[in-house]
Structure formats: C-alpha cells, structure tokens
Design a protein around this motif. Sequence first.
Motif, PDB file in Angstrom:
ATOM      1  N   VAL B 424       0.873  -1.173   0.000  1.00  0.00           N
ATOM      2  CA  VAL B 424       0.000   0.000   0.000  1.00  0.00           C
ATOM      3  C   VAL B 424       0.912   1.225   0.000  1.00  0.00           C
ATOM      4  O   VAL B 424       0.968   1.978  -0.972  1.00  0.00           O
ATOM      5  CB  VAL B 424      -0.965  -0.005   1.197  1.00  0.00           C
ATOM      6  N   GLY B 425       1.685   1.378   1.071  1.00  0.00           N
ATOM      7  CA  GLY B 425       2.669   2.455   1.122  1.00  0.00           C
ATOM      8  C   GLY B 425       4.039   2.025   0.615  1.00  0.00           C
ATOM      9  O   GLY B 425       4.997   2.783   0.711  1.00  0.00           O
ATOM     10  N   MET B 426       4.152   0.828   0.095  1.00  0.00           N
ATOM     11  CA  MET B 426       5.445   0.323  -0.387  1.00  0.00           C
ATOM     12  C   MET B 426       5.335  -0.133  -1.829  1.00  0.00           C
ATOM     13  O   MET B 426       4.298  -0.629  -2.251  1.00  0.00           O
ATOM     14  CB  MET B 426       5.880  -0.895   0.448  1.00  0.00           C
ATOM     15  N   GLU B 427       6.429  -0.008  -2.557  1.00  0.00           N
ATOM     16  CA  GLU B 427       6.494  -0.508  -3.922  1.00  0.00           C
ATOM     17  C   GLU B 427       7.017  -1.947  -3.932  1.00  0.00           C
ATOM     18  O   GLU B 427       7.170  -2.566  -2.884  1.00  0.00           O
ATOM     19  CB  GLU B 427       7.374   0.418  -4.763  1.00  0.00           C
ATOM     20  N   GLU B 428       7.334  -2.424  -5.126  1.00  0.00           N
ATOM     21  CA  GLU B 428       7.688  -3.847  -5.272  1.00  0.00           C
ATOM     22  C   GLU B 428       8.842  -4.263  -4.370  1.00  0.00           C
ATOM     23  O   GLU B 428       8.809  -5.336  -3.764  1.00  0.00           O
ATOM     24  CB  GLU B 428       8.055  -4.163  -6.726  1.00  0.00           C
ATOM     25  N   ARG B 429       9.882  -3.443  -4.292  1.00  0.00           N
ATOM     26  CA  ARG B 429      11.053  -3.876  -3.515  1.00  0.00           C
ATOM     27  C   ARG B 429      10.717  -4.022  -2.041  1.00  0.00           C
ATOM     28  O   ARG B 429      11.197  -4.920  -1.361  1.00  0.00           O
ATOM     29  CB  ARG B 429      12.232  -2.934  -3.729  1.00  0.00           C
ATOM     30  N   GLY B 430       9.880  -3.128  -1.542  1.00  0.00           N
ATOM     31  CA  GLY B 430       9.453  -3.236  -0.148  1.00  0.00           C
ATOM     32  C   GLY B 430       8.590  -4.471   0.078  1.00  0.00           C
ATOM     33  O   GLY B 430       8.743  -5.184   1.073  1.00  0.00           O
ATOM     34  N   VAL B 431       7.695  -4.712  -0.848  1.00  0.00           N
ATOM     35  CA  VAL B 431       6.832  -5.892  -0.750  1.00  0.00           C
ATOM     36  C   VAL B 431       7.680  -7.162  -0.756  1.00  0.00           C
ATOM     37  O   VAL B 431       7.459  -8.088   0.042  1.00  0.00           O
ATOM     38  CB  VAL B 431       5.821  -5.884  -1.926  1.00  0.00           C
ATOM     39  N   LEU B 432       8.681  -7.195  -1.625  1.00  0.00           N
ATOM     40  CA  LEU B 432       9.543  -8.385  -1.693  1.00  0.00           C
ATOM     41  C   LEU B 432      10.390  -8.513  -0.424  1.00  0.00           C
ATOM     42  O   LEU B 432      10.685  -9.622   0.027  1.00  0.00           O
ATOM     43  CB  LEU B 432      10.427  -8.313  -2.942  1.00  0.00           C
ATOM     44  N   ARG B 433      10.749  -7.391   0.152  1.00  0.00           N
ATOM     45  CA  ARG B 433      11.509  -7.437   1.407  1.00  0.00           C
ATOM     46  C   ARG B 433      10.671  -8.079   2.506  1.00  0.00           C
ATOM     47  O   ARG B 433      11.128  -8.958   3.239  1.00  0.00           O
ATOM     48  CB  ARG B 433      11.922  -6.019   1.802  1.00  0.00           C
TER      49      ARG B 433
END
Lengths: 441, 441
Positions: B424-433
């Motif tokens: 939601v507040g994160m893009e792909e790299r954050g989601v993958l993290r």
Amino acid sequence: MISSLSELGMALRSRELSPTEHVTDVLHRLAADTHNAVITLDAERALEQAAVLDAELARGEWRGPLHGVAVGVKDLFDVAGLPTRAGSDVLADAPPATADGPVVARLREAGAVVVAKLHTHEFAYGPTGDVAATGPALNPHDPTRITGGSSSGSAAAVAAGHLPLALGTDTGASVRTPAALCGVVGLKPTFGRLSTDRVFPLSESLDHVGLLTADVHSASVAWDVLSRPDGTGGGIQLPGVKGVRVGVLVDDYWRAADPVIDAGVGAAVARLRDQGASVVEVRTPMIDGLADVYGTIVGAEAFATHADWITTRPQDYQPATRERITPNAGMAARTYVDALRTRRRLVAELRAAADVDVLVLGTTRLRATPIGADTVEVDGKEVPVRASLLALTLPFNLTGWPAVSVPGAVSDGGLPVGVQVVGVGMEERGVLRVAGALTRS
Amino acid sequence: MISSLSELGMALRSRELSPTEHVTDVLHRLAADTHNAVITLDAERALEQAAVLDAELARGEWRGPLHGVAVGVKDLFDVAGLPTRAGSDVLADAPPATADGPVVARLREAGAVVVAKLHTHEFAYGPTGDVAATGPALNPHDPTRITGGSSSGSAAAVAAGHLPLALGTDTGASVRTPAALCGVVGLKPTFGRLSTDRVFPLSESLDHVGLLTADVHSASVAWDVLSRPDGTGGGIQLPGVKGVRVGVLVDDYWRAADPVIDAGVGAAVARLRDQGASVVEVRTPMIDGLADVYGTIVGAEAFATHADWITTRPQDYQPATRERITPNAGMAARTYVDALRTRRRLVAELRAAADVDVLVLGTTRLRATPIGADTVEVDGKEVPVRASLLALTLPFNLTGWPAVSVPGAVSDGGLPVGVQVVGVGMEERGVLRVAGALTRS
C-alpha cells in the motif's frame, strides 16, 4: 480595468491599486454586465477577502502574482458556500457547495479573490454557449452572436474586460472555442495536470480544467501559479522560437469553413518561420477515425451521469441538451470499449505522424455565429455550427496534449479568429512561449 | 536443477555450469513434463542462443544475473517466430508472432533464454487452469488437482523444478493464485510497471504482467532486471521488517474457507511481529462493493475482444469460456461506465482505510481443488471454487497495487497455501523485502 495580469500584479504589489479597489471595480463591472456572463456574484465574501489581502500587503506580505487579483469561475466548479448549477434547471435547487475544488482552493491560497460564478452551456455539453437555464451568453464583439462554449461566461467576461482571469473547463472545445470566438486567450493544459475534483463532470476521460485571460503573458502567469506547488514564479519568459519545429496540418479535415481563419493561421505560421522556427507539413490519415470516437466516449460517460435525471426530470433539461443525452441510453458497453481502444490506437498513430514540437492550426472552422443558428451559409454551402466549433479542438482532448487558443490576424477586420498552438513535444510552458511569439507586437 | 536464480546465476557466471548445459537440462525436463505445463518448446533457437551466451562468458562478457538462465513464457505473450494460442482452439492456426513483446525482449537482452511457451487457462479467463484447448494443467503436488490459473503452466513448471523463472499475467488472480496452489512465488507488480504490449488482452483495465519463481530472492533478482532500464542489480537485500506497518484485514470477506490458509496467514503475521513489524487491524466496509465491479469490467472488455469470434466460431471456445463471455453481449455502456466510477471511488476509500505499508492476507480461500470441480465441500458447506480463487486477489487488480504470493506455513502437512503481501505504502522492492522476511529460514 487593467487586463494584463503582470501589470495588475505590479500595481497591486506596489500598492498603487489596492485589492479592495480592484475587486470593487470588478464587482461593479460584473454587476453591470450586458453579456449574460454572470450567474452569481460573491460580493460580500470577495470584499472581505480583499480586505485581508490589503492588510497583508500593508504588512509587507505578498502571496505572489495573483495577490489581490479578482477571478471568475465557470459555474461547473464547486465554490464553497455557492450552489453549482452547471447552467441547468436540473440543479436549480442545488445546495451550496461544502468546499472549494482543488483548483479554486489553489487560486485562493495564491491570493486570488473569487468574485463570481460565470455562465456555462448547460452541463458543458455544447460548444456554443447559447443553451442554458439563464439564456444565451452574448458575444462582446457582437451581442447577436454566440460566445462559443461551454465556458461562455468566462470568455465573455474576460473579453469584455470585466475580469483578468477566469477558470473554464474543456472536454472537446470548451475553453479554446469561446476564447477564439471572443478574441481572448484560452489554455487547456495536458490531461490531468489540473484536478477535476469537485468540477461537475461531462466526460471524465476527456474533461480538462483550463483558464482564460486577455493575453498570453497573463495565461503564463496564471499557469505558473496553478502548476507550481509553491506558488512562486512570475510568468515565463518569452525567449523566441528559433529552432522550434512547427507542424502544419495539411489534410482537408483541418481546413476552416471561414477563409479568414485559415488566413490567420497562415499569418501565424509565417510569423513563426520569420522568427526562426522550422515549419513542416504533417499528414493525419487517421484523423477522421479518431474524431469519430469522440461522440461515443462523451455520450457514454455523460449518459451515465444523467441517466436518472433524464428519466425522472426530462423537462428540466433544455431541449437541445436532452436531445444530445437521450440517444446514448441504448449504447452497448462494447461500443464504448471499442471507442476507447480506437482512441488509444489512433492517438499513437497521430503522435507518430506528428514528429514536431507544436502544431499550429485554427481553433474553429467558423467565427462567432448568430445565436440559435444550427447551420450557417458560407459561399453558398450550409455549414453545421456545432461540428465546426468542435472539429479542430476535440482531437487534443482525445490526445490529452496541451493546447492554447490565441487571437489571430483578422484579414477582414471583422470578428476575432482563434489560432491554436498544440504541444506535441512541448509542455505548457513551451506552448505558451510559441503562443507568445505569435501575439507579441 | 538449481531453482534459485542467485545460485544459478553464480554457477553460470563462474562457468561451473554453462548456459548450454543448463538450457539442455531444462529442455529435457520440459520435454518429459507430466503436468501438461508445456505448449511448445523452442529448443533449436534456445540452444543457439545458449551457445552465443556461452561464447560471451568465455570472452568475459556477462549480461547480468539472468545471463544464460532459461525462462518459460505463458502462451499469452508474443514470442517472435512462435504462434500465440492463448490456450484456445480459436487461435489453433495463429501465425507465428512477428516480434517479441517488450518484457520478453527485455529478458532476452538481459541474457535469459526463452525455452518454451507454457499452458494458460483459455484466454486467461479463469483462475483454475483446467479449461484449455490442450486439457487441464496438473498440479505437481497432486496431479488430480488444479494448478490454479490462468498462469497454470508457469506455476506448474516452476513448482516441478523445470524452470527457475516464468512469465505470467494476472488480471484478477492469474499469477498469484497458481503460485499459491502450486507452492511457488508469484509477483504481480504495480499496474502498468511491466508493459502488456503484445500480450493477448483479457481486460486492459486490469491486466498485469508478472513473474513466477521458486523463492522470493529469485523474484527479487528477476524484478530488478525487469524494472531497471540498465539491467544491472543483483537482487535486493533483505534487511528485515523492523518498523514496517503491517495491516491485517479483519472483515469476513477476507476469511478463507480452508482454515489451514488462515493459519498460514496468522503464522506469517506473527513472524513479522516477532521481527519488529507493527501490526494493525484494517476494516474494509467497501470491499463487497469494490469486488462487485470486477466482473463487469472484465466482462465488458473481454466481450469487446471476443465479440466477433464468439459469434462466428462459438464451437472453437471451451464451453466454460463461452459461457463466461456470452452473457456480456447485452451489457449497456452505462453499466460499464458506472463500474469504472465505482472502482475509482471505492479504491480511494480502501486506500484511506489502509494506512499501512503492506497488507498481509491469504492468496485464495481454498487450496488446490480437484480438476473440473465447480464447488467443493468444506465442513459440510458447498464452497464455489472460482470465486474462492479470485476473491482475495482481484481487489489488488482493481487498486493496481503490487502484490506477491509466497508459500505459507501448512499446519496440516498437506497441499501448499499462499500468503499474499500487498504494497500500500510500499512498492515492489518493499513488498519483496517483507515477503522475504516471511520465508527466510
């Protein structure tokens, strides 16, 4: 009245003229307007706000080039405390809006004083400005003729010298066409650059918020304020057009019915060439196919908005508006989806065909026509008014490209003509720079 | 076969394993596949390309972490020289595609070797993977059960260990659901981040290109290559989730039918909390209204694509697909326009309700069901399969937010479950993290 925003802004900043004096003058002019341009004055609040802005200047506080400047707003925009009636009896009993829309709010924050709601073609669904609950708007150059629409009151009020700046909307023509017919400047920015929140929609895929001013430099000043988050910036510089690639559209589609318009375009192109622009011909074999989807997209979206009212309160619409909305009741989803797909495909083709910085063309195929006329005769041929006021502008609602209409050279000394500068490889500031080169004396 | 892209990439870069050896191994595995995952092998060209990549490495030239890596492509993507059949007899005689689509081209440029076109649910119009011209895809964990779909072959081939990376598409579930049912990782990036050009459309408003891998780190490596224009980047680091705001969806809508799935979600949330994430409950009163518009949007857009074929060649569709397309013939444009408007309004409400970095929830309400089953019994209640495989994923096609499905803890030791991490507040790299923190051992 000082109509140039930079002159007016300097007079206000230097306290040669106070916001209260300026706003009072504008309110008097609007109260005495004879072009049916005004829907509501917001006099009391405007004077209160002007007094606040007076006091700020007295303390040395300056909000920027719109500090103390009176603006008018097409009656399609929500202004807190005033009803939004969209030119229609359907909204005769609309309650006062509970908040300003974002563009109105941005203007206020920048020190502008909202003085009035202005005439609009009913629900913005027409390019003439003569279909509205309050009757037709009248062209300041000839009150028997239309202003063009749908931002009819905005164009008339600026053309009459009542207002230095007005907000309009443009779905297919509605800022640029009235600007052209009234002899003022109308800027339709890139799709989405100015928020359409709290603006009564006609077609969300094509609606643009835009602005009208007396000259290009004023449009630049206003655009700077509206497009820069910090509100600073005193208008762009106009450093000329040397090396700018100007495209001229040579297919029949783009030809005006009124030869004085094409003469104005020719003069504009010659002027740019003289100033060092390179001029290339652009062919657009896809233009008829692209223009064809416009009515489907607007029709589907407008019908979805009006479906309930048109069924339960048909008598509250002006007949011309009702006749435009109703036939879309039976449209199939497939027709609309196909139109959106055709739009995307042909916009890509147009973009590929137009490898230029700007296009220069007419704004309309006709100059201001008699109020109520559906067709006019030109050289013995019947020319449809509505299509003539939409054809040259609507392609750039479909593309979403920035476009400005400026007054062109009028070879017969008669009614104004509009010349359009459309950004392909340039954004608003570039478009305004080219437009400035066309109109500087 | 090495299924981890970073291990495989290192083995290839160090020349411990040559591209030709790796590609040969993959081609053998795919040729012997028993899950009906493969539509076409592109063996000859793959081996030619591998030889070129061998030679580059021998000269010390390395294109990045996908240099020499075999990839499979859902048979919805154009691959130059191969037909795109989209799982349908309608396209049985499709000519070879004349060019790669942009994502396929990007993979090749990065050194990946396209080895095969993979099974898809017919025209990607279903989340089960058991409706296609070539018969159902079979789940590697139990060949009597579905793979999920529509990226059925991509999930099965990765789950079977045949391929380290496969491309899929996701309109409502189609990367994440088969990833969940097959026990692999499926990433649907933000809407529009990967081009859908030359990918057979289901619904242009909702189609996303995505990817499937065996583990989260491999997805990160592939995402880096696909999302960075220069193709560099060796996968993101996984520095933990301290302070990340995790939203847990507490309304009934989000509850799985299979309690083992919710147990997997609970374990995932507990794990994130243990690692320092803050966990908040998120309420979504708008979710039923939002989910309701999905079928209208897909139905309208899919019908527009298939309208001619479904009339002239109905017998070439699988019955289930025909029955899904046909009822949309009579849809009114207004219904579709209203659905798009409701979508925009309720997505804004969902965004306002979910003031978090990520949401963690199940990917599906059921684990892999028997092939051909329309309903299954859970605790004495009939549960519809199709809806259960779409409900938890389709909201994030409507929002366009990035989402990844990763294998969750399976409390009964049975079939895999999928846990979804949605940005939601994160893009792909954050989601993958965050996804990496869930699956690292």
